[in-house]
Design an enzyme around this catalytic site. Structure first.
Site, PDB file in Angstrom:
ATOM      1  N   GLN A 129       0.851  -1.189   0.000  1.00 23.48           N
ATOM      2  CA  GLN A 129       0.000   0.000   0.000  1.00 23.48           C
ATOM      3  C   GLN A 129       0.889   1.241   0.000  1.00 23.48           C
ATOM      4  OE1 GLN A 129      -2.525   0.039   3.412  1.00 23.48           O
ATOM      5  NE2 GLN A 129      -3.426   2.009   2.976  1.00 23.48           N
ATOM      6  N   SER A 132       1.370   6.447   2.565  1.00 21.42           N
ATOM      7  CA  SER A 132       2.072   7.417   3.426  1.00 21.42           C
ATOM      8  C   SER A 132       3.332   7.961   2.764  1.00 21.42           C
ATOM      9  CB  SER A 132       2.471   6.755   4.740  1.00 21.42           C
ATOM     10  OG  SER A 132       1.337   6.455   5.491  1.00 21.42           O
ATOM     11  N   SER A 164       4.711  -1.325   4.222  1.00 19.54           N
ATOM     12  CA  SER A 164       4.925  -2.678   4.717  1.00 19.54           C
ATOM     13  C   SER A 164       4.997  -3.633   3.543  1.00 19.54           C
ATOM     14  CB  SER A 164       3.771  -3.121   5.608  1.00 19.54           C
ATOM     15  OG  SER A 164       3.598  -2.217   6.650  1.00 19.54           O
ATOM     16  N   GLU A 247      -9.615  -0.886   6.182  1.00 16.65           N
ATOM     17  CA  GLU A 247      -8.450  -1.118   7.024  1.00 16.65           C
ATOM     18  C   GLU A 247      -8.933  -1.290   8.453  1.00 16.65           C
ATOM     19  OE1 GLU A 247      -3.943   0.471   6.947  1.00 16.65           O
ATOM     20  OE2 GLU A 247      -5.473   1.992   6.932  1.00 16.65           O
ATOM     21  N   GLU A 369      -2.971  10.504  18.842  1.00 11.54           N
ATOM     22  CA  GLU A 369      -3.630  11.814  18.851  1.00 11.54           C
ATOM     23  C   GLU A 369      -4.807  11.846  17.875  1.00 11.54           C
ATOM     24  OE1 GLU A 369      -0.385  11.246  18.666  1.00 11.54           O
ATOM     25  OE2 GLU A 369       0.190  11.964  20.662  1.00 11.54           O
TER      26      GLU A 369
END
Lengths: 401, 361, 400
Positions: A129, A132, A164, A247, A369
């Site tokens: 994937q 990011s 990953s 996900e 957060e």
């Protein structure tokens, strides 16, 4: 109130148990691999083929797609039973079955579905994937990787990170920016990328624990044919949302390798430190057990056919924090022994691994957060964050580091 | 997997929540404190009409014959509104004690409780040490502090016979041999009332003796822990909601304070703690309901989570309110004080922590 | 004053306290009502003033001490080892009085400062309002021109000791059409003026020092304005900064580590004294470590002041930690006391009685800067992180 299966669930579980007893014999003993050994991905293909023969390869997919149309609770039951064996399952297979193909099925052309769904089911295509980036983590829509049109192709340049299993993947799902003059959510397009295309450089990230399944992926003039675009140009954010909705927050790591609070209590007792840390240990244990029974409540909700609410994010949130706190306490108790990584003592390595992995876990798949914001906003109804980027063209946003 | 309450049980809880939400308001709590009344008799009477005192009393004795799971849910609702009635001692503690002790006297007490004509104060098992039990089961000595002792009809207390044998006694409190008073010192939690009693040849009835008493008290303690955990859960949940509501009403620097991450994350932390405490409380309920050998561990888990969570929710609710939170008018104090009361009510956090760790092998 | 002189001066002060303080502290205060205790406090204030120990940094001509910041800090630290009735004058002498010294006319200063310093008068500080706490500039109490003066209408909240106050300083909104920080004006006023109504607020427990103050067309002469019209926010900030370094008690008014040891030595966990319990010892160790850290910070601040520098944001760190610690120690001591903790005497000293220490702890985490505001201060002033988003900036007050 009980912890028992319903009759239907019990029947399904029995069926799964029987099937596993016949087909998973080879996985009775732990795999001969250390943490982070990438050979597990190849083994994963084999196990996926066996599952496919039994009809368990993608049990949540609809039957017409080759799945079983299983309910979420059946998925959980299968996973529970499967995990009684040392089978090679993990994100290397899960990204394709759980994320890539459901996204392709929702947004792809018949040709794309035809090309990818069955081979993924069979373990012939493993996925990664490519979402990011160094400057796009919690704020995913800030991706900067550029895709520019060139004839029938797109030319992609940029960098992805935390990918990953990129080193074992055959294909990747990629989110890239096609129009920086649009506001940031609108200039994105979603692609399917053959990982063997020239210009892709996969570099493993050496994490703080020294080993890693994570990678940086550098993309230099990588050509993607337009037929590998998924969804419309500029509609990438909506497509990526489908992926993210699939996900599930169950990426809690290789639990067999992680310490639990009971083992921490035993260590404390052995070292004569249990009493000194009594309240803290008890509180930590209560959080861990609370999470266990919370998950039992979640399963109950699934079993009753209910949707999981916003609180389901606490599984990862609490797990990661209990793991970090508990591992830190364990290392403190071990004293100087804990300082040496090459130790033979299995228990020491578990606390070490737990401490290191917890740091990643508190960030990956939704930082603490962000998850707290979600709880505050979706569960408690508090206002959303003030967004300085609303309505501003991406090219005019401040960049920072 | 069926780890939840049934729809019928949830309906009972919904009704209770609605009833208590309408009747047991903060205004009423403040009126109760101002009135100096022993307990909220009118509210108790309404509970009697709903059949709550006899909820888990067997139908043969005039009760509803429901189980401990229903009691758990009612305890949560009572905790939510901090109802100033002797529900916990009468319904959660006395009823099962009497039922397990058995015998004619116990049965008649159960019938009185179910009929709503009897409230009970229950002393902690270790409080009866200084009491002397003479011939004819006459009791001498002093006892304090016990919740509702000054106003209850009956006391259940563990004392020792001269040879040291433990006995569980029931004492009719309205008799010449009993002098009672409401403790004059300020009680930390203003919506509960505590009493002291002096016994001078008071007449008692022995309900149980010896090993049975030890077993009864052991069970009582674990059951109390689980049911109090539900009270704590109700209190925590309602304090959290109160803080949330206020954070949406209050503006500072041009924004709702609930929009600042300092507040959002604080309340998210509280909400997470509540979810874990609820899960542990449910586990306690399950262990109690099935009389599982896991009960000691489950009770300790429920209790530790409950105490930690109610304390956190009560403190942060007050903090979110700012200065106004510290005034009598703002109501935050009801939770703040109750949280601390419940923390020490059936054994403090240290004791339960030690027991919990003991259960891990 | 060189270090030797300072030491000598402190030794004299210490002796003086040894002689005088016992008549005004501890046992001398036991069982007094608030009114009686206040009367004792006024006498103590006068006695100090005569000896030059009241308002040490203020000039002698107004009955202050005419000394340095260092002397003041040292004396106050010494004074805190006694249990003196100083609380009534903390705000009065800490903020309003130094402001009057800066802004008052000579005649007014001659008349009012000695009375305040000697404890005959008490001044209160009328800043906070129901919708203006952490966000002071959001205040709405209206000041409108009326001839040579102003008319005040509105409400103040959290005004400590207003019920005993003779004078007050007040921030008002004189112009709602400009951005919120720019429309404020600052005055001092006679609390006995017509139209001022003080209502004491009931707290969780104990006698209350906090009040609501209502203003119904209260007249204030323009001569009592402090600073420019519209310059009130600046003066208000000056007021809050006037005490460069507040000496606060290490136990934050609650039970000290030593008192906790005392309680733990007598309580039992299981069959052993609580003081032998590992968990209790750990809490105690944490408390002592934190206290030592704060003492080091305190020393650094003192050195900065002695060298003529401004102290840093240490005050924020200190308050954040000691207020939380007070809550923790109080609750831990109550856990040790078990059910005995449920019955308490609200007149017992907070420094001695864990229940009072605990129950009075929450407002300390709120008053004079909430924990949240202090963390922002540390993040912004020490770590240099950006300010929170402020949608109110530059917007006229009446359009918010």
């Amino acid at each position: 109130m009980d912890f028992n299966d319903s009759p239907e669930e019990a029947a399904f579980r029995q069926e799964v148990k029987t099937w596993l007893a016949e087909n998973a014999q080879a996985y009775r003993e732990p795999l001969p691999l250390g943490p982070g050994d990438i050979r597990i991905a190849e083994m994963g293909r084999e196990w996926q083929k066996i599952k496919a023969r039994g009809g368990y390869a993608a049990i949540s997919w609809p039957t017409e797609a080759g799945g079983r149309g299983a309910t979420p609770i059946e998925e959980v039951i299968f996973a529970e039973e499967e995990n009684r064996y040392h089978v090679p399952v993990g994100p290397f297979v899960g990204i394709g079955v759980g994320l890539a193909v459901p996204t392709i099925r929702a947004h792809g052309t018949p040709e794309q579905i035809e090309q990818f769904a069955h081979p993924t089911l069979m373990g012939d295509i493993l996925w990664c994937q490519l979402f990011s980036e160094p400057a796009a983590g919690s704020d995913l829509a800030a991706v900067r990787t550029r895709a520019q049109r060139d004839g029938d192709d797109w030319v992609v340049n940029g960098q992805k990170v935390w990918t990953s299993w990129a080193h074992t993947a055959d294909w990747g799902i990629l989110l890239a920016r096609t129009d920086p003059e649009q506001v940031k959510h609108k200039g994105l397009t979603f692609f399917l990328l053959d990982m063997r295309t020239p210009g892709i450089d996969v570099r493993p990230i050496r994490s703080i624990s020294g080993e890693s399944e994570f990678n940086e992926v550098f993309l230099t003039d990588v050509r993607i044919p337009d037929r590998c675009r998924l969804g419309e140009v500029g509609a990438g954010w909506g497509v990526a949302m489908t992926t993210l909705m699939n996900e599930r927050a169950n990426s809690t790591g290789e639990s067999l390798l992680l310490p639990d609070v009971s083992s921490l209590v035993r260590l404390a007792r052995e070292r004569g430190l249990a009493e000194k840390n009594q309240r803290e240990l008890a509180a930590l244990y209560a959080r861990e057990q609370g999470l266990k029974y919370f998950q039992a409540r979640q399963l109950t909700a699934l079993s009753r056919g209910e949707q999981l609410g916003p609180m389901s994010v606490i599984s990862k949130l609490v797990f990661a924090n209990v793991l970090q706190d508990g591992s830190a306490m364990g290392l403190d108790m071990l004293g100087l022994e804990a300082a040496f990584l090459a130790t033979e003592d299995h228990r020491v390595t578990r606390f070490q691994y737990g401490y290191q992995w917890a740091a990643a876990l508190r960030i990956a798949g939704g930082a603490d957060e962000i998850l707290k914001n979600q709880i505050a906003e979706r569960e408690l109804g508090l206002p959303g964050e003030i967004r300085a980027d609303k309505g501003v063209p991406f090219s005019q946003l401040p960049v920072g580091r | 997997m069926n780890f939840d309450f049934s729809d019928d049980q949830k309906m009972l809880a919904d009704h209770a929540r609605q009833f208590l939400g309408e009747t047991c308001t903060f205004d009423r709590l403040r009126e109760f404190v101002a009135s100096g009344e022993d307990y909220d008799r009118a509210l108790w009477q309404q509970m009697v009409e709903l059949g709550w005192p006899g909820l888990s009393v067997p139908e043969a004795a005039g009760g509803l014959g429901l189980g401990v799971l229903e009691l758990c849910l009612l305890s949560e609702e009572i905790g939510r509104v901090l109802a100033p009635v002797p529900f916990f001692s009468t319904v959660c503690q006395a009823v099962p004690l009497l039922e397990q002790a058995g015998g004619e006297v116990a049965d008649s007490l159960l019938a009185r409780i179910a009929a709503g004509t009897c409230t009970v104060a229950v002393a902690n098992p270790d409080q009866g040490h200084s009491l002397e039990l003479g011939g004819n089961s006459c009791l001498d000595g002093a006892l304090a502090p016990v919740a509702w002792l000054h106003c209850a009809d009956v006391l259940l207390v563990t004392a020792s016979e001269t040879d040291g044998t433990a006995v569980l006694l029931s004492v009719e409190l309205d008799q010449p041999g009993v002098q009672r008073e409401r403790l004059a010192a300020q009680v930390l939690d203003s919506v509960s009332a505590w009493g002291a009693a002096h016994f001078d040849k008071a007449l008692t009835t022995v309900l149980a003796r010896g090993e049975l008493v030890v077993a009864l008290n052991h069970k009582l303690r674990l059951r109390s822990a689980v049911l109090l955990a539900f009270e704590q859960l109700g209190g925590a949940d309602s304090a959290c909601t109160m803080a949330r509501d206020y954070s949406l009403e209050r503006y500072t620097f041009g924004r709702q304070i609930g929009g600042y991450q300092a507040i959002k994350h604080k309340l998210a932390d509280v909400r997470v703690a509540i979810e874990l405490a609820r899960s542990n409380a449910y586990y306690g309920a399950w262990a109690l309901y099935t009389d599982s050998p896991e009960l000691p561990r489950a009770a300790a888990l429920a209790r530790i989570s409950g105490t930690e969570t109610f304390t956190l929710a009560a403190e942060e609710n007050l903090q979110v309110h700012g200065g106004i939170g510290y005034t009598w008018e703002a109501n935050c104090h009801f939770y703040y004080q109750r949280a601390r009361l419940l923390a020490v009510a059936v054994g403090g956090p240290d004791q339960w922590a030690a027991e919990l760790l003991e259960s891990i092998r | 004053m060189n270090p030797q002189e300072l030491n000598d001066w402190l030794a004299t002060a210490r002796n003086w306290l040894q002689e005088q303080a016992p008549d005004y502290s501890g046992k001398a205060r036991q069982g007094l009502t608030m009114d009686e205790d206040l009367a004792l406090g006024r006498r103590w204030q006068a006695l100090k003033s005569d000896a030059g120990y009241a308002c040490i940094t203020l000039p002698r001509q107004y009955d202050g001490g005419g000394g340095t910041e260092m002397q003041k800090i040292l004396f106050e630290a010494e004074e805190k080892t006694w249990d003196l009735p100083n609380t009534y004058f903390g705000i009065s002498l800490g903020m309003p009085v130094p402001m009057l010294l800066r802004y008052g006319s000579e005649a007014v200063k001659d008349e009012l400062l000695p009375k305040a310093i000697r404890g005959e008068h008490i001044w209160c500080q009328l800043f906070s309002e129901p919708a203006a706490g952490s966000d002071l500039a959001a205040l709405t109490l209206k000041a409108t021109r009326d001839g040579d003066g102003w008319r005040l209408n509105g409400q103040k909240l959290w005004t400590s000791w207003a019920q005993y106050s003779d004078w007050g300083i007040i921030v008002t909104r004189s112009d709602p059409t400009v951005p919120k920080h720019a429309g404020l004006t600052y005055f001092y006023l006679d609390m006995k003026s017509e139209g001022v109504e003080v209502r004491t607020i009931r707290k969780l427990a104990g006698e209350s020092e906090i009040n609501e103050v209502f203003f119904n067309n209260v007249y204030v002469p323009d001569s009592q304005r402090m600073g420019e019209v519209g310059g009130g926010f600046k003066v208000a900030i000056e007021t809050l900064m006037v005490e460069r370094y507040a000496v606060s008690d290490e136990a934050c008014g609650g039970i000290s580590a030593e008192r906790f040891i005392d309680i733990a030595a007598r309580a039992r966990i299981g069959s052993r004294p609580a003081l032998e319990d590992g968990e209790v010892r750990r809490l105690l160790a944490d408390t002592l470590v934190e206290r030592q850290g704060l003492r080091s910070i305190h020393r650094r601040a003192m050195e900065a002041i002695a060298a003529g520098h401004e102290p840093g944001p240490e005050g924020a760190i200190r308050k954040l930690l000691i207020a939380k610690r007070r809550l923790l120690l109080g609750a831990a001591a109550m856990d040790l006391m078990g059910p005995d903790a449920l019955l308490y005497d609200s007149s017992a000293a907070q420094s001695n009685d864990p229940v009072n220490a605990w129950i009075e702890a929450p407002p300390i985490r709120i008053a004079g800067g909430t924990d949240e505001i202090l963390r922002n201060t540390i993040a912004e002033k020490v770590l240099r992180l950006p300010q929170d988003h402020r949608p109110d900036k530059g917007v006229p007050f009446n359009q918010l």
